[in-house]
Every structure is written in structure tokens, then in C-alpha cells.
Write a protein that holds these residues in place. Structure first.
Motif, PDB file in Angstrom:
ATOM      1  N   ILE A 347      43.532  19.753 -27.816  1.00  0.00           N
ATOM      2  CA  ILE A 347      43.446  20.301 -29.331  1.00  0.00           C
ATOM      3  C   ILE A 347      43.447  19.333 -30.200  1.00  0.00           C
ATOM      4  O   ILE A 347      42.309  19.454 -31.097  1.00  0.00           O
ATOM      5  CB  ILE A 347      44.224  21.810 -29.451  1.00  0.00           C
ATOM      6  N   GLY A 361      39.247  28.284 -29.039  1.00  0.00           N
ATOM      7  CA  GLY A 361      39.896  27.783 -27.925  1.00  0.00           C
ATOM      8  C   GLY A 361      40.150  28.980 -26.883  1.00  0.00           C
ATOM      9  O   GLY A 361      40.684  30.027 -27.259  1.00  0.00           O
ATOM     10  N   LEU A 385      44.901  25.967 -32.870  1.00  0.00           N
ATOM     11  CA  LEU A 385      43.462  26.211 -32.902  1.00  0.00           C
ATOM     12  C   LEU A 385      43.076  27.178 -34.268  1.00  0.00           C
ATOM     13  O   LEU A 385      44.255  27.781 -34.912  1.00  0.00           O
ATOM     14  CB  LEU A 385      43.290  27.132 -31.726  1.00  0.00           C
TER      15      LEU A 385
END
Length: 463
Positions: A347, A361, A385
Motif C-alpha cells: 500500500i 483496497g 488506504l
């Protein structure tokens, strides 16, 4: 174990596994009769059948070839099989050699000069990069990989007769890597994982230290900076690597090409600088993996030009930072990440590559025990995220654990834009969410969602 040369027949229990299938292919290509069982039909088992390997999906001893001579036969099994497996128990009762996958891989790899890549994450990408670099040299290498390399179209690279090298992924699960005695080895990471096997991190560290003690006396070990292992337990010469710290191998003058999303750098080695290295494959985490791979290749004697060619030519591994769709408005990347540190690295690399973009995500937790043991760490990684979607947990080899589900991660997250969702609800969510970057993450059957998501995005974007 019988001499591999005298074996004519090899039966695999769990043939569809990524490591098992590489061995099955190896024995098939070297002239053995190969057959096997797996619980589930997949694209990989389809490919094995297309290559002439007999694969079935019912646990039934009647499917085991009856004409094979026991004296010329071995069976290879994965420790993920349940104790009550009928075929496994049949082989236990027969005068046929029965071996774990790791034992067989060790016998093959240790006959040559093995290059082993170990670590709780990063080993598949790094070992595949090593194989790609070495195959730019005249003698090449063989390789048993933990994923499908896009350069080779396989998880197996057959060695040329004159090649001294076998690249092997050194898997810590079930202490499999202790069957390897490499000449060159690298450790990418030692994080707490597989606690159902080890119990605690101290035992994982102990196992890694046992692994590095098995490197040949004349060998070399490369360790990522920050990995704490007692290197006095190996007689090998020790080197360090990192992305850009003061280590034996590192990237200098790292630059992002924003138009292509790729990186260029100069490679620092103990013998000087290899200038103007370029990666065509995205992700800062992959630059770090490339430094590790380059260190092994350099120690194996690869020239600067061969090394640079192998880095630039690297096309990736299926389900490792795998860009599956790209348009002016949306990008979709699929990744095998299933440990909190892997999620964090993946990420973070996406965020660095696409600053300011909204990242959605979709994560499928893998294993009850891993979810239970690392719920807080998973939550912290997913909080990176902009929008997080958690799918139901994928149990794999495990029986349910009371009170453990995706919800225990969800409840620990601080991110406001989070959802618990069934796979059947994903299409509607993706249609309505204002996402710019979409990620799928996990080691379960989330890979079956990749193609439908690509098709949805193609339809939506008119591609």
C-alpha cells in the motif's frame, strides 16, 4: 531416498501448489512419469494437464497409477494435507518412498550451487529477479519459484547442462528451508508469521539462524538492514543491503519517472558503483527487492551489463504488484500480500507511486490463526488506504477458530471509509465507488475475482 536418476515415477499429493507444481514440471521435463492429486481445479492444474501430467481432484486411492513399480516410485506431499487424507495414508502403508516437498527440493538444489532467498515476505519477487538476471548470462540458471514469472511464463526454469546455479525460494513454513545448503543466500525479512507452526517470533528467529548456519563454509550471506539475526552462527561471509541506507548494496540517486511510474538508480556494490540501472516494473518495494536480487547476482559473478539488463527486463510475477488494468481514469493492481508487513509495503508503494489518488483496497484475510494473531497489525496496515473493503476470511488448511473472522480486523481499524462485504457485493461497490486506484490483496481465492474486476473496468471505461 533412492537416487533421483533411478526414479521413474513421481506422484504428488497436493500437485496444484505453487512449489509442488514446479517440482512436478521438473520431473516431467526430465523424463519421469508424473501424476497427482489436488483438492481444487485451478488454472495451474489445467496447465499441468495440458503439459501431459495426469491430475485428479478426488481423494481416492483408485486414482493412483497401479502399474508403477514401487521400487522405481516416490510420492511427494505437502504438509498442508490433513492427517486423515486417504491417499496420503495409503502411501504411508506402502513400500514407496514418501517425502515432503522441501526434502525433494533440497536434494535437487543441493546437487548444484544453490542460491536461496529466504524471508517472511519478498522472497518470490526477489528470487524471480535473481533468476531473470542470471539468465542474461551465457550459462543461465535453473529456478524453482513461488509464483508464475511473467518473463518465463512458469514457476520453473530448467537449467542448462553447463549451469552451476539453482535458484530456490527458501520457505520458512514448516521449517522447509532447513533442507537447503546454499552457496549464496539472502534474507529479506524475519517477521512473526506462521505462529500455528512456531508459537512465537523467537522460534522463527531460531529457525532462520539455523538456516543461515547451513550456508556452505565458502558461501556468502546477504541480509537486509534491520533484520536481526545472530550471524555468528554462519561461516559464510556476510553482506548487507537496503533501499538507500549505508549498506554494502544500496540504491543511489534514486529517481521516479512520473510519466511511466518506474525508477532509475545507481547500484552501490562493495567494488564500486554500477550506474544507470533502470526498472521498468513499478513500485518502490520492488526497487528494494531488486537491490537484494542484484546483490546475489553480483556475488555470483554476473557482469554489470548483464545485471542491468536483468533488472530492466524484469516483467514481474503474477499476483505480485500485478497491474491488471490501466486507463486515464483508473488503475487496478492485484497482489498476493497476506501478512501485515506485506500489506504495509504494498500500500505504501502504491501511495508513493500515485500521490493524491484515492486508493480503494479489497482484502481477504488468510487463515484463522494469522487473522487472530495479527488483527491489530492488519488493521494498522489497512488504515493506510483511503477506502478499505474486507471480504470473509479464507480458511485454507484450517478449521474454524471460535470468535475469529474478518470482523476482528474491521473493529480495530480507525479508517472511517471501511466496509465488510461479501464477494457477491463487490461489483455493485466498484460501480458506485469513486475509486481511482483499486487494489485486491490476499492469498486465498480472491484471485478468482481478478478477471471479473478487469472485465468490469474494461466495460466501464470503454476499453
Amino acid at each position: 531416498m533412492k537416487s533421483i536418476e533411478k526414479i521413474k515415477n513421481v506422484y504428488f499429493l497436493g500437485i496444484g501448489g505453487i512449489g509442488m507444481s514446479a517440482l512436478a514440471r521438473y520431473f516431467k521435463y526430465t523424463g519421469k512419469n508424473v501424476a497427482g492429486y489436488d483438492r481444487t481445479q485451478t488454472a495451474l492444474t489445467d496447465t499441468l494437464q495440458e503439459e501431459g501430467i495426469d491430475v485428479h481432484f478426488e481423494d481416492d486411492i483408485r486414482n493412483i497409477p497401479s502399474k508403477w513399480n514401487p521400487a522405481e516410485t516416490i510420492a511427494v506431499y505437502t504438509p498442508a494435507l490433513p492427517d486423515e487424507h486417504k491417499e496420503l495414508n495409503w502411501f504411508k502403508s506402502q513400500p514407496i518412498g514418501l517425502f515432503k516437498r522441501a526434502k525433494v527440493l533440497g536434494l535437487i538444489a543441493n546437487e548444484k550451487s544453490a542460491i536461496a532467498v529466504a524471508g517472511t515476505h519478498g522472497k518470490t519477487t526477489t528470487s524471480t529477479m535473481v533468476a531473470n538476471i542470471l539468465n542474461k548470462t551465457p550459462k543461465g540458471c535453473g529456478a524453482f519459484l513461488g509464483g508464475i514469472s511473467k518473463n518465463f511464463g512458469s514457476n520453473l526454469v530448467l537449467p542448462k547442462e553447463e549451469s552451476p546455479w539453482i535458484v530456490a525460494e527458501a520457505d520458512e513454513f514448516d521449517r522447509s528451508f532447513l533442507h537447503l545448503q546454499p552457496l549464496l543466500a539472502l534474507v529479506t525479512s524475519v517477521d512473526a508469521d506462521h505462529l500455528d507452526i512456531y508459537g512465537d517470533k523467537a522460534r522463527i528467529v531460531e529457525s532462520f539462524e539455523k538456516f543461515i548456519s547451513q550456508i556452505r563454509e565458502e558461501g556468502k550471506l546477504v541480509i537486509k538492514k534491520g533484520v536481526e539475526l545472530d550471524t555468528s552462527k554462519t561461516k559464510a561471509q556476510v553482506f548487507t543491503y537496503s533501499l538507500k541506507d549505508d549498506t554494502d548494496f544500496a540504491a543511489l540517486n534514486l529517481k521516479l519517472d512520473e510519466a511511466s511510474g518506474t525508477y532509475g538508480f545507481d547500484l552501490k556494490t562493495p567494488d564500486g558503483i554500477i550506474a544507470n540501472c533502470k526498472m521498468e516494473y513499478p513500485g518502490l518495494v520492488n526497487v528494494e527487492n531488486a537491490i537484494g536480487a542484484a546483490s546475489l547476482a553480483w556475488l555470483a559473478g554476473v557482469s554489470a551489463n548483464e545485471l542491468k539488463a536483468g533488472i530492466q527486463d524484469y516483467q514481474g510475477v503474477a499476483r505480485r504488484f500485478d497491474v491488471r488494468f490501466r486507463s486515464e481514469k483508473k488503475i487496478y493492481i492485484d497482489d498476493y500480500a497476506h501478512h501485515p508487513e506485506e500489506l504495509k509495503a504494498f500500500i505504501s508503494s502504491v501511495k508513493a507511486l500515485y500521490p493524491g489518488k484515492k486508493v480503494t483496497g479489497i482484502f481477504q484475510p488468510h487463515l484463522y490463526t494469522r487473522t487472530r494473531d495479527f488483527a491489530a497489525e492488519f488493521a494498522a496496515s489497512l488504515d493506510l488506504l483511503d477506502h478499505a473493503v474486507l471480504l470473509p476470511l479464507y480458511p485454507a488448511r484450517e478449521e474454524p477458530v471460535k470468535g475469529v473472522s474478518s470482523e476482528i480486523i474491521f473493529d480495530k481499524m480507525t479508517l472511517e471509509a471501511k466496509q465488510l462485504m461479501e464477494k457477491s457485493e463487490l461489483e455493485n461497490m466498484l460501480k458506485n465507488d469513486q475509486n481511482e486506484i483499486i487494489l485486491t490483496m490476499g492469498a486465498g481465492d480472491i484471485d478468482r475475482m481478478v478477471k471479473p474486476i478487469v472485465e468490469l473496468l474494461q466495460q466501464e471505461q470503454g476499453v
